[in-house]
Design a protein around this motif. Structure first.
Motif, PDB file in Angstrom:
ATOM      1  N   GLN A  19     -16.971   8.537   7.170  1.00 28.06           N
ATOM      2  CA  GLN A  19     -17.713   9.292   5.946  1.00 28.06           C
ATOM      3  C   GLN A  19     -19.015   8.956   5.914  1.00 28.06           C
ATOM      4  OE1 GLN A  19     -16.067   8.221   1.980  1.00 28.06           O
ATOM      5  NE2 GLN A  19     -17.288   9.935   0.999  1.00 28.06           N
ATOM      6  N   MET A  20     -19.116   7.743   6.043  1.00 28.98           N
ATOM      7  CA  MET A  20     -20.555   7.023   6.057  1.00 28.98           C
ATOM      8  C   MET A  20     -21.569   7.471   6.984  1.00 28.98           C
ATOM      9  SD  MET A  20     -22.714   4.552   7.173  1.00 28.98           S
ATOM     10  CE  MET A  20     -21.595   3.407   8.187  1.00 28.98           C
ATOM     11  N   SER A  21     -21.009   7.506   8.106  1.00 27.68           N
ATOM     12  CA  SER A  21     -21.984   8.081   9.260  1.00 27.68           C
ATOM     13  C   SER A  21     -22.277   9.558   9.304  1.00 27.68           C
ATOM     14  CB  SER A  21     -21.283   7.587  10.685  1.00 27.68           C
ATOM     15  OG  SER A  21     -19.989   8.482  10.817  1.00 27.68           O
ATOM     16  N   ALA A  22     -21.103  10.409   8.764  1.00 18.40           N
ATOM     17  CA  ALA A  22     -21.285  11.664   8.494  1.00 18.40           C
ATOM     18  C   ALA A  22     -22.474  12.005   7.514  1.00 18.40           C
ATOM     19  CB  ALA A  22     -20.085  12.442   8.357  1.00 18.40           C
ATOM     20  N   ALA A  23     -22.409  11.257   6.455  1.00  9.94           N
ATOM     21  CA  ALA A  23     -23.235  11.366   5.359  1.00  9.94           C
ATOM     22  C   ALA A  23     -24.771  11.043   5.884  1.00  9.94           C
ATOM     23  CB  ALA A  23     -22.731  10.405   4.173  1.00  9.94           C
ATOM     24  N   PHE A  24     -24.961  10.124   6.532  1.00 12.19           N
ATOM     25  CA  PHE A  24     -26.327   9.598   7.102  1.00 12.19           C
ATOM     26  C   PHE A  24     -26.658  10.834   8.102  1.00 12.19           C
ATOM     27  CE2 PHE A  24     -25.659   5.630   5.227  1.00 12.19           C
ATOM     28  CZ  PHE A  24     -26.968   5.287   4.961  1.00 12.19           C
ATOM     29  N   ARG A  25     -25.915  11.489   8.753  1.00 17.67           N
ATOM     30  CA  ARG A  25     -26.511  12.395   9.782  1.00 17.67           C
ATOM     31  C   ARG A  25     -26.712  13.718   8.949  1.00 17.67           C
ATOM     32  NH1 ARG A  25     -24.306   8.754  12.546  1.00 17.67           N
ATOM     33  NH2 ARG A  25     -24.948   8.367  14.806  1.00 17.67           N
ATOM     34  N   GLU A  26     -25.968  13.916   8.034  1.00 14.52           N
ATOM     35  CA  GLU A  26     -26.438  15.106   6.937  1.00 14.52           C
ATOM     36  C   GLU A  26     -27.683  14.960   6.325  1.00 14.52           C
ATOM     37  OE1 GLU A  26     -24.242  17.755   3.410  1.00 14.52           O
ATOM     38  OE2 GLU A  26     -23.311  16.060   4.599  1.00 14.52           O
ATOM     39  N   ALA A  27     -27.912  13.659   5.835  1.00 17.87           N
ATOM     40  CA  ALA A  27     -29.302  13.408   4.970  1.00 17.87           C
ATOM     41  C   ALA A  27     -30.592  13.300   5.735  1.00 17.87           C
ATOM     42  CB  ALA A  27     -28.819  12.083   4.158  1.00 17.87           C
ATOM     43  N   TYR A  28     -30.457  12.813   7.175  1.00 18.21           N
ATOM     44  CA  TYR A  28     -31.570  12.520   7.994  1.00 18.21           C
ATOM     45  C   TYR A  28     -31.723  13.490   8.974  1.00 18.21           C
ATOM     46  CZ  TYR A  28     -32.179   7.897   5.914  1.00 18.21           C
ATOM     47  OH  TYR A  28     -32.309   6.843   5.049  1.00 18.21           O
ATOM     48  N   PRO A  29     -33.099  14.016   9.140  1.00 18.15           N
ATOM     49  CA  PRO A  29     -33.366  14.878  10.527  1.00 18.15           C
ATOM     50  C   PRO A  29     -32.744  14.114  11.920  1.00 18.15           C
ATOM     51  CG  PRO A  29     -35.134  14.572   9.165  1.00 18.15           C
ATOM     52  CD  PRO A  29     -34.203  13.620   8.796  1.00 18.15           C
ATOM     53  N   ALA A  30     -32.296  15.049  12.848  1.00 16.47           N
ATOM     54  CA  ALA A  30     -31.867  14.388  14.071  1.00 16.47           C
ATOM     55  C   ALA A  30     -32.919  13.379  14.517  1.00 16.47           C
ATOM     56  CB  ALA A  30     -31.668  15.566  14.892  1.00 16.47           C
ATOM     57  N   GLY A  31     -32.559  12.330  15.158  1.00 13.90           N
ATOM     58  CA  GLY A  31     -33.257  11.441  15.550  1.00 13.90           C
ATOM     59  C   GLY A  31     -34.069  10.215  14.656  1.00 13.90           C
ATOM     60  N   HIS A  32     -33.693  10.401  13.376  1.00 13.22           N
ATOM     61  CA  HIS A  32     -34.210   9.719  12.375  1.00 13.22           C
ATOM     62  C   HIS A  32     -33.357   8.899  11.584  1.00 13.22           C
ATOM     63  CE1 HIS A  32     -38.555  11.156  13.141  1.00 13.22           C
ATOM     64  NE2 HIS A  32     -37.899  12.333  13.538  1.00 13.22           N
ATOM     65  N   VAL A  33     -32.285   9.040  11.987  1.00 14.82           N
ATOM     66  CA  VAL A  33     -31.064   8.307  11.322  1.00 14.82           C
ATOM     67  C   VAL A  33     -31.082   6.911  11.469  1.00 14.82           C
ATOM     68  CG1 VAL A  33     -28.574   7.927  11.105  1.00 14.82           C
ATOM     69  CG2 VAL A  33     -29.356  10.052  11.577  1.00 14.82           C
ATOM     70  N   PRO A  34     -31.032   5.951  10.487  1.00 14.03           N
ATOM     71  CA  PRO A  34     -31.240   4.445  10.804  1.00 14.03           C
ATOM     72  C   PRO A  34     -30.072   3.950  11.680  1.00 14.03           C
ATOM     73  CG  PRO A  34     -31.164   5.142   8.210  1.00 14.03           C
ATOM     74  CD  PRO A  34     -30.757   6.445   8.860  1.00 14.03           C
ATOM     75  N   ILE A  35     -30.387   2.612  11.923  1.00 18.86           N
ATOM     76  CA  ILE A  35     -29.506   2.155  12.605  1.00 18.86           C
ATOM     77  C   ILE A  35     -28.085   1.979  12.017  1.00 18.86           C
ATOM     78  CG2 ILE A  35     -29.090   0.036  14.210  1.00 18.86           C
ATOM     79  CD1 ILE A  35     -31.977  -0.132  14.527  1.00 18.86           C
ATOM     80  N   LEU A  36     -26.981   2.383  12.436  1.00 20.37           N
ATOM     81  CA  LEU A  36     -25.755   2.287  11.562  1.00 20.37           C
ATOM     82  C   LEU A  36     -24.825   1.195  12.381  1.00 20.37           C
ATOM     83  CD1 LEU A  36     -25.050   6.149  10.756  1.00 20.37           C
ATOM     84  CD2 LEU A  36     -26.406   4.346   9.417  1.00 20.37           C
ATOM     85  N   ILE A  37     -24.699   0.098  11.487  1.00 18.21           N
ATOM     86  CA  ILE A  37     -23.942  -1.045  11.949  1.00 18.21           C
ATOM     87  C   ILE A  37     -22.609  -1.316  11.004  1.00 18.21           C
ATOM     88  CG2 ILE A  37     -23.808  -3.663  12.408  1.00 18.21           C
ATOM     89  CD1 ILE A  37     -26.815  -3.137  13.070  1.00 18.21           C
ATOM     90  N   VAL A  38     -21.422  -1.332  11.486  1.00 19.60           N
ATOM     91  CA  VAL A  38     -20.458  -1.914  10.534  1.00 19.60           C
ATOM     92  C   VAL A  38     -19.780  -3.178  11.276  1.00 19.60           C
ATOM     93  CG1 VAL A  38     -19.901   0.444   9.938  1.00 19.60           C
ATOM     94  CG2 VAL A  38     -18.691  -0.580  11.822  1.00 19.60           C
ATOM     95  N   GLY A  39     -19.126  -4.025   9.986  1.00 18.22           N
ATOM     96  CA  GLY A  39     -18.485  -5.173  10.607  1.00 18.22           C
ATOM     97  C   GLY A  39     -17.272  -5.275   9.859  1.00 18.22           C
ATOM     98  N   GLY A  40     -16.230  -5.984  10.286  1.00 16.67           N
ATOM     99  CA  GLY A  40     -15.021  -6.163   9.757  1.00 16.67           C
ATOM    100  C   GLY A  40     -14.094  -6.815  11.067  1.00 16.67           C
ATOM    101  N   PRO A  41     -13.222  -7.413  10.354  1.00 15.48           N
ATOM    102  CA  PRO A  41     -11.986  -7.973  11.352  1.00 15.48           C
ATOM    103  C   PRO A  41     -11.068  -7.134  11.859  1.00 15.48           C
ATOM    104  CG  PRO A  41     -11.416  -8.312   9.064  1.00 15.48           C
ATOM    105  CD  PRO A  41     -12.548  -7.910   8.907  1.00 15.48           C
ATOM    106  N   ARG A  42     -11.022  -6.073  11.637  1.00 19.71           N
ATOM    107  CA  ARG A  42     -10.101  -4.971  11.920  1.00 19.71           C
ATOM    108  C   ARG A  42     -10.501  -3.770  12.722  1.00 19.71           C
ATOM    109  NH1 ARG A  42      -7.802  -8.605  11.001  1.00 19.71           N
ATOM    110  NH2 ARG A  42      -6.160  -9.321   9.572  1.00 19.71           N
ATOM    111  N   PHE A  43     -12.197  -3.712  13.246  1.00 21.90           N
ATOM    112  CA  PHE A  43     -12.519  -2.779  14.016  1.00 21.90           C
ATOM    113  C   PHE A  43     -12.240  -3.067  15.248  1.00 21.90           C
ATOM    114  CE2 PHE A  43     -15.053  -1.971  10.157  1.00 21.90           C
ATOM    115  CZ  PHE A  43     -15.146  -0.788   9.980  1.00 21.90           C
ATOM    116  N   GLU A  44     -12.189  -1.978  16.164  1.00 23.48           N
ATOM    117  CA  GLU A  44     -12.134  -2.320  17.975  1.00 23.48           C
ATOM    118  C   GLU A  44     -13.577  -1.997  18.075  1.00 23.48           C
ATOM    119  OE1 GLU A  44      -9.459   0.497  19.539  1.00 23.48           O
ATOM    120  OE2 GLU A  44      -7.930  -0.237  18.458  1.00 23.48           O
ATOM    121  N   GLU A  45     -14.152  -3.012  18.642  1.00 26.33           N
ATOM    122  CA  GLU A  45     -15.622  -2.838  18.937  1.00 26.33           C
ATOM    123  C   GLU A  45     -16.062  -1.991  20.089  1.00 26.33           C
ATOM    124  OE1 GLU A  45     -17.012  -6.844  20.213  1.00 26.33           O
ATOM    125  OE2 GLU A  45     -16.632  -7.620  18.389  1.00 26.33           O
ATOM    126  N   ASP A  46     -15.081  -1.237  20.811  1.00 20.89           N
ATOM    127  CA  ASP A  46     -15.470  -0.144  21.506  1.00 20.89           C
ATOM    128  C   ASP A  46     -15.506   1.444  21.024  1.00 20.89           C
ATOM    129  OD1 ASP A  46     -12.910   0.063  21.266  1.00 20.89           O
ATOM    130  OD2 ASP A  46     -12.407   0.113  23.566  1.00 20.89           O
TER     131      ASP A  46
END
Length: 249
Positions: A186-213
């Motif tokens: 939901q977060m990544s989709a919202a940023f891509r909707e709010a920003y022009p293509a190529g201008h989305v900030p670097i999006l980083i998530v962290g947590g113990p249950r994510f698969e890094e790939d």
């Protein structure tokens, strides 16, 4: 046995012994214990021993089973996300940011949705840091805006735009019903909707249950798992802003 094929280690090398815990939605009795052993055998533990059983209220039972796994691990089939950038000291990271951006790098961080566990995001952002490393607030060329816990996605996007964020760091600890997956997409989709293509900030998530790939699948640039240090995040940010500047050039 080939060097790339291994079994778990319990009492002796190659005995395959593992310990497993789980809860079944049934009251604690002999039948419940039999059900736990049946599940353990179906999961590849043979023989399986029940070493602990405790009622969790009137309708649930918690079990711990111990047994020899019939499954093998092929190390040649293990895929991991390798770090493709060098680890930088705080001094070198600051110099690289100043040289690349000629201004401070702006980082906005938060725990989104109903997640109230700020330990992870604070460990990366706060100056006290983690594992002997100071957090991103310590870096002279990084401006940190820590929004804290239970931040709604629209609020995060609005603040990132207001701060002209170069990067957005999101921590997700709560994983019931894959909440961390839903919140991240939901977060990544919202940023891509709010920003022009190529201008989305670097999006980083962290947590113990994510698969890094799974970064591409979730629509983010990077996933960091447990044990990540502030220096690793800072080094990645330097790497990514350098790469992005090269693309624009």
């Amino acid at each position: 046995m080939s060097g790339s094929i291994i079994r778990p280690y319990g009492d002796t090398t190659g005995d395959g012994m593992v310990q497993l815990s789980f809860t079944l939605p049934i009251p604690h009795d002999k039948k419940a214990e039999g059900a736990a052993l049946q599940l353990a055998r179906k999961m590849g533990l043979d023989p399986a021993l029940l070493v602990h059983a405790k009622a969790m209220g009137p309708d649930f039972t918690f079990f711990v089973v111990y047994g020899s796994s019939t499954h093998l691990v092929n190390l040649d089939e293990v895929r991991v996300v390798e770090r493709e950038y060098p680890l930088l000291s705080a001094k070198d990271a600051n110099l690289a940011i100043r040289r690349t951006l000629r201004r401070k790098l702006v980082v906005v961080g938060a725990c989104i949705g109903t997640d109230a566990h700020t330990v992870g995001i604070d460990a990366i952002l706060n100056i006290k840091g983690f594992a002997g490393e100071k957090g991103l607030e310590y870096y002279r060329e990084i401006k940190v805006v820590n929004l804290g816990a239970q931040v709604l996605v629209p609020e995060l996007v609005a603040r990132a735009r207001a701060e002209k964020a170069d990067a957005v760091l999101v921590s997700q600890v709560v994983t019931q019903k894959d909440a961390h997956i839903h919140n991240t997409t939901q977060m990544s989709a919202a940023f891509r909707e709010a920003y022009p293509a190529g201008h989305v900030p670097i999006l980083i998530v962290g947590g113990p249950r994510f698969e890094e790939d799974s970064a591409a699948q979730l629509g983010v640039d990077r996933i960091f798992g447990r044990g990540t240090t502030p220096g690793e995040v800072a080094s990645y940010l330097v790497h990514e802003i350098t790469v992005r500047k090269g693309r624009k050039a």
